[in-house]
Write a protein that holds these residues in place. Sequence first.
Motif, PDB file in Angstrom:
ATOM      1  N   LEU A 375       0.849  -1.191   0.000  1.00 54.22           N
ATOM      2  CA  LEU A 375       0.000   0.000   0.000  1.00 54.22           C
ATOM      3  C   LEU A 375       0.886   1.242   0.000  1.00 54.22           C
ATOM      4  CD1 LEU A 375      -2.630  -1.023   2.712  1.00 54.22           C
ATOM      5  CD2 LEU A 375      -3.121  -0.681   0.279  1.00 54.22           C
ATOM      6  N   GLN A 557      -8.165   7.099  -0.068  1.00 53.18           N
ATOM      7  CA  GLN A 557      -7.973   5.726  -0.530  1.00 53.18           C
ATOM      8  C   GLN A 557      -8.561   4.774   0.497  1.00 53.18           C
ATOM      9  OE1 GLN A 557      -4.178   2.791  -1.678  1.00 53.18           O
ATOM     10  NE2 GLN A 557      -3.830   4.875  -0.969  1.00 53.18           N
ATOM     11  N   ALA A 559      -8.827   0.619   1.422  1.00 50.80           N
ATOM     12  CA  ALA A 559      -8.338  -0.729   1.116  1.00 50.80           C
ATOM     13  C   ALA A 559      -9.164  -1.739   1.894  1.00 50.80           C
ATOM     14  CB  ALA A 559      -6.859  -0.855   1.472  1.00 50.80           C
ATOM     15  N   VAL A 566      -5.063  -7.588   0.652  1.00 50.51           N
ATOM     16  CA  VAL A 566      -5.873  -6.507   0.122  1.00 50.51           C
ATOM     17  C   VAL A 566      -6.615  -7.027  -1.106  1.00 50.51           C
ATOM     18  CG1 VAL A 566      -5.857  -4.220  -0.943  1.00 50.51           C
ATOM     19  CG2 VAL A 566      -4.349  -4.698   0.989  1.00 50.51           C
ATOM     20  N   GLN A 569      -9.324  -1.998  -3.677  1.00 46.84           N
ATOM     21  CA  GLN A 569      -8.640  -0.750  -3.341  1.00 46.84           C
ATOM     22  C   GLN A 569      -9.128   0.370  -4.251  1.00 46.84           C
ATOM     23  OE1 GLN A 569      -4.404  -1.254  -3.213  1.00 46.84           O
ATOM     24  NE2 GLN A 569      -3.965   0.911  -2.887  1.00 46.84           N
TER      25      GLN A 569
END
Length: 597
Positions: A375, A557, A559, A566, A569
């Motif tokens: 990320l 953002q 996730a 993940v 996203q």
Amino acid sequence: MSSSNTSSFQALGRLLRYARGYRRHIIAASTCSIINKLFDIAPEILIGIAIDVVVNKESSFVASLGFTSAQSQILVLGLLTFLIWAGESIFEYLYQILWRNLSQALQADLRQDAYEHAQRLDMHFFESRSSGQLVATMNDDVNQLERFLDGGANAMIQVVVTILTVGLVFFVISPLIALLAFTPIPVIVWGAFYFQKKAGPLYADVREKVGNLSTRLANNLGGIATIKSFTSEAREAERLRQASEEYVQANRKAIRISSAFIPLIRMAILFGFLATFMIGGMMALDGELNVGAYGVLVFLTQRLLWPMTGLAAVVDQFERAMASTRRILDLIAEPVHVRDNVTTPLPQPVLGAVSFDNVQFRYGNSGAGVKGISLEVPAGHTLALVGATGSGKSTLIKLLLRFYDVQHGTIRIDDHPIQEVSLNSVRQAIGLVSQDVYLFDGTIRDNIAYGRPEATDDDIIEAARTAEAWGFIEALPEGLDTAVGERGVRLSGGQRQRLSLARALLKDPPILVLDEATSAVDNETEAAIQRSLRRIGHNRTVIMIAHRLSTIVHADQIAVVQDGEVTEQGTHDQLIARDGHYAAQWRVQTGAAADTV
């Protein structure tokens, strides 16, 4: 933590190595104990010499030193007696001062070192140990060692000095009587070692039961509201009674061993005393032994053997202290896995960019964790993590704070791997607001200023305003000086949560982490926190964990984390358009799913 198989003498060796900084103090205290005991034994010898003067007058031992008249010999003995008693008193004062000061200094060092080391230990250690056991180690076990150093150490030294000194006098006067009088000594020593072998594991069990009892008390007092609400007072009282009874039973087993030791010593002492009394008397009647020497032997036999009735108590105290010592030193020796070995801090100013690059971690006991998560959170942006309980969201936060170290992959702040900069600078750059708010027993001012104790009242009030906490603080009669109680028990859940946010804001970190900070608050508090976040999110990196999706719709953002990975996203609108797991959860929480049925 401790092992009952480790001998008490090994524990004593570990303690002496730990206390090497007090070596001179220990030597001085031991020397005073030895000299005091030598003075303590001397009066019995003077009594025998006085008998010799009265019986033999000009032919006595003292006369051979140049004092011809019996009167002058008595005067000399009187002066010696005064000097010996004065010396004994002086050195008793000195050894008590030295041993007691040593016990105070050493127990303070042990408790401080144990606590400071515990603070450096990994979160895994605390997740696998009860707080009651740790409190018992740092408090009760340290006190147990202090009690031994206060009196037991001196008693052990003086027993050894007595045996050696009296033995020397006996062998000088009459080797035959010495052998007879010392016959019980091996039995007593064997009994002491037998007791030590049997009692060691028993006292280790006693210390364990003390920890269990402390844990039960701490848990019950901390959860008293739950106990009352479920009317479980009687059940919890019974559980405490059982824990207390287990402690009593463990003590009884140890007491049974120590109590059996004393009668054994008494019978051995009787044999040694009768041998000196009868055989020495016969030798004196036959003229083979000086009457004064006989008196010395009789008195010294008492001095030699009778104090050994206290040997059981001394060994008992020693065993308890060494069981405690093992627990304390085992805690101090507990390995630290997350180490702060780097002195280079994060370059200032910290912008707050955070990246997770193929991060992998597994908890050893459960196998849960994260696998291959990547990320990117640019500085000043907001990342929201959503997913089911146990999916790995909080694990990412723990890894970012280095509560645990990643097993594979890299976490960076401003493109610097967090393991290549100092641990202190990493945590200084992050402000944490968790779901389980912990407030310390003190005032509201103390708790908000916890991260910046030097902060002014103006700074504290500004942080409280930003966190929307100033309104309720200002309404309180004592304002910032209001006591919050243990764990903030005098405040509501929403008030505690706002104080926690104010505490993080006053720290003014470039990275703010909210771990489900709004999941347990009412709608009004949630709305207040959301307003706060919109104000403080500018020019600050925010990482949020949330179950309420309504709180993260404005995140830059989002996730979705499932089973440590993940799976989705994007922004709120992008994830809704994708119509995946996030969109399904959104429909459930907003009622849209019910409307379509």
